[in-house]
Design a protein around this motif. Structure first.
Motif, mmCIF file in Angstrom:
data_model
loop_
_atom_site.group_PDB
_atom_site.id
_atom_site.type_symbol
_atom_site.label_atom_id
_atom_site.label_comp_id
_atom_site.label_asym_id
_atom_site.label_seq_id
_atom_site.Cartn_x
_atom_site.Cartn_y
_atom_site.Cartn_z
ATOM 1 N N GLU A 162 -106.976 -35.843 28.474
ATOM 2 C CA GLU A 162 -107.856 -35.654 27.322
ATOM 3 C C GLU A 162 -109.217 -35.172 27.822
ATOM 4 O O GLU A 162 -109.764 -35.717 28.769
ATOM 5 C CB GLU A 162 -107.982 -36.982 26.572
ATOM 6 C CG GLU A 162 -108.321 -36.832 25.094
ATOM 7 C CD GLU A 162 -109.806 -36.628 24.867
ATOM 8 O OE1 GLU A 162 -110.166 -36.061 23.818
ATOM 9 O OE2 GLU A 162 -110.605 -37.038 25.738
ATOM 10 N N HIS B 240 -108.350 -44.246 29.012
ATOM 11 C CA HIS B 240 -108.735 -43.857 27.676
ATOM 12 C C HIS B 240 -108.087 -44.810 26.682
ATOM 13 O O HIS B 240 -107.194 -45.597 27.020
ATOM 14 C CB HIS B 240 -108.312 -42.421 27.379
ATOM 15 C CG HIS B 240 -109.302 -41.687 26.535
ATOM 16 N ND1 HIS B 240 -109.716 -42.159 25.319
ATOM 17 C CD2 HIS B 240 -109.969 -40.525 26.722
ATOM 18 C CE1 HIS B 240 -110.585 -41.319 24.788
ATOM 19 N NE2 HIS B 240 -110.767 -40.315 25.618
ATOM 20 N N ASN B 241 -108.540 -44.743 25.425
ATOM 21 C CA ASN B 241 -107.957 -45.590 24.389
ATOM 22 C C ASN B 241 -106.469 -45.313 24.233
ATOM 23 O O ASN B 241 -105.989 -44.224 24.544
ATOM 24 C CB ASN B 241 -108.666 -45.363 23.049
ATOM 25 C CG ASN B 241 -110.064 -45.949 23.038
ATOM 26 O OD1 ASN B 241 -110.443 -46.667 23.952
ATOM 27 N ND2 ASN B 241 -110.823 -45.644 22.012
ATOM 28 N N LYS C 136 -104.172 -38.902 29.863
ATOM 29 C CA LYS C 136 -105.124 -38.841 30.967
ATOM 30 C C LYS C 136 -105.802 -37.484 31.053
ATOM 31 O O LYS C 136 -106.868 -37.359 31.650
ATOM 32 C CB LYS C 136 -104.418 -39.159 32.287
ATOM 33 C CG LYS C 136 -103.288 -38.202 32.628
ATOM 34 C CD LYS C 136 -102.578 -38.591 33.909
ATOM 35 C CE LYS C 136 -101.374 -37.700 34.183
ATOM 36 N NZ LYS C 136 -101.691 -36.259 34.258
ATOM 37 N N SER D 266 -106.749 -42.042 36.849
ATOM 38 C CA SER D 266 -106.300 -42.351 35.498
ATOM 39 C C SER D 266 -104.788 -42.183 35.448
ATOM 40 O O SER D 266 -104.224 -41.331 36.155
ATOM 41 C CB SER D 266 -106.971 -41.420 34.479
ATOM 42 O OG SER D 266 -106.585 -41.767 33.163
ATOM 43 N N GLY E 124 -113.495 -47.857 30.447
ATOM 44 C CA GLY E 124 -112.713 -47.338 29.336
ATOM 45 C C GLY E 124 -112.273 -48.350 28.307
ATOM 46 O O GLY E 124 -113.049 -49.204 27.881
ATOM 47 N N TRP E 125 -111.013 -48.222 27.933
ATOM 48 C CA TRP E 125 -110.396 -48.942 26.824
ATOM 49 C C TRP E 125 -110.621 -50.450 26.959
ATOM 50 O O TRP E 125 -110.223 -51.073 27.932
ATOM 51 C CB TRP E 125 -108.908 -48.601 26.799
ATOM 52 C CG TRP E 125 -108.108 -49.246 25.713
ATOM 53 C CD1 TRP E 125 -108.570 -49.768 24.547
ATOM 54 C CD2 TRP E 125 -106.695 -49.414 25.711
ATOM 55 N NE1 TRP E 125 -107.534 -50.263 23.800
ATOM 56 C CE2 TRP E 125 -106.370 -50.058 24.488
ATOM 57 C CE3 TRP E 125 -105.677 -49.088 26.597
ATOM 58 C CZ2 TRP E 125 -105.058 -50.384 24.145
ATOM 59 C CZ3 TRP E 125 -104.375 -49.405 26.257
ATOM 60 C CH2 TRP E 125 -104.078 -50.038 25.057
ATOM 61 N N ARG F 1 -112.382 -35.406 27.084
ATOM 62 C CA ARG F 1 -113.516 -36.312 27.279
ATOM 63 C C ARG F 1 -113.325 -37.180 28.516
ATOM 64 O O ARG F 1 -114.278 -37.454 29.250
ATOM 65 C CB ARG F 1 -113.705 -37.187 26.035
ATOM 66 C CG ARG F 1 -114.363 -36.462 24.869
ATOM 67 C CD ARG F 1 -114.503 -37.389 23.680
ATOM 68 N NE ARG F 1 -113.203 -37.736 23.116
ATOM 69 C CZ ARG F 1 -112.944 -38.862 22.464
ATOM 70 N NH1 ARG F 1 -113.881 -39.778 22.320
ATOM 71 N NH2 ARG F 1 -111.738 -39.081 21.961
ATOM 72 N N LEU F 2 -112.090 -37.639 28.746
ATOM 73 C CA LEU F 2 -111.830 -38.453 29.931
ATOM 74 C C LEU F 2 -111.988 -37.614 31.196
ATOM 75 O O LEU F 2 -112.578 -38.070 32.188
ATOM 76 C CB LEU F 2 -110.434 -39.064 29.871
ATOM 77 C CG LEU F 2 -110.085 -40.003 31.035
ATOM 78 C CD1 LEU F 2 -109.233 -41.182 30.555
ATOM 79 C CD2 LEU F 2 -109.336 -39.271 32.145
#
Length: 240
Positions: A51, A43-44, A49, A70, A142-143, A53-54
């Motif tokens: 979060e 993730h950003n 990890k 993650s 991801g990021w 949405r992830l």
């Protein structure tokens, strides 16, 4: 790698928390996986990890036959943050909300964060590929800033999906020309936190001959769910 918890989810996935020294992580694997391809999902910066949405992306991807992992980077999730890091994050948020220039803050804060994160992701990759239920090849999702650096430094990554960010440290903007793996680049056209033109210029700079740009209307967190389905087909082409 020490597994600290294990949970069988309703959709048949196995979710395991692990630690690698000071690095905490989560691994999702499908019930019937045997040497499944691996996707590293980041993730950003600053978001954990866990979060939602992830986690939703990870579970959906694992259900398609992938092992998904993650980790929390230094200063992210439950890992300690220094006073200087907390101040830099606050300064960055304030400047972005006020529409002020953020390049100086971004370079001094995000650049070192990327450099610290890459060795930890490579350590995690070593441990993950040693597990019998995980094979290869390896994808990344991801990021963007981290993904660029990792795709250049880590030859085991065979394909990458980036969530387009206009703000990428100068070092990674230069490294973009060295990214040669197949690439899927997602852009939110009205992203309030990432300048559209910078994102388009970054896409143009990637050195790979196989790169695809998907642009959708909406703000930073408005990426349509169907992009996850399209991303799955992208990884299927290159990892299965």
């Amino acid at each position: 790698m020490d597994f600290t918890s294990e949970r069988r989810l309703d959709d048949g996935l196995l979710e395991r928390e692990f630690t690698l020294g000071e690095i905490p992580g989560t691994l999702w694997t499908p019930e019937s996986a045997a040497a499944a391809p691996l996707i590293l999902m980041a993730h950003n910066n600053g978001l954990p990890k866990g979060e939602p949405r992830l986690v939703a992306r990870a579970r959906h991807t694992a259900a398609q036959g992938y092992a998904v992992a993650s980790i929390d980077a230094a200063g992210c999730g439950d890992r300690p943050r220094s006073a200087a890091d907390q101040q830099a994050r606050a300064d960055l948020r304030r400047a972005m909300q006020a529409g002020e220039p953020v390049d100086g803050i971004f370079e001094s804060f995000i650049g070192p964060l990327v450099e610290k994160a890459v060795p930890e992701w490579r350590t995690a990759l070593d441990a993950l590929l040693a597990l019998p239920e995980i094979g290869g090849p390896v994808g990344y999702s991801g990021w963007t800033a981290l993904g660029i650096r990792l795709a250049v430094a880590e030859p085991r990554i065979a394909a990458a999906g980036f969530f387009a960010g206009g703000y990428v440290p100068r070092a990674q903007r230069e490294e973009a020309r060295q990214v040669t793996v197949p690439l899927l680049f997602l852009l939110q056209w009205d992203d309030e936190g990432n300048p559209r033109q910078r994102a388009l210029e970054l896409f143009d700079a990637f050195g790979t001959k196989e790169k695809t740009l998907h642009a959708n209307m909406g703000g930073h967190v408005g990426t349509p769910w169907f992009e996850l389905e399209d991303g799955g087909r992208f990884y299927d082409r290159h990892l299965k």
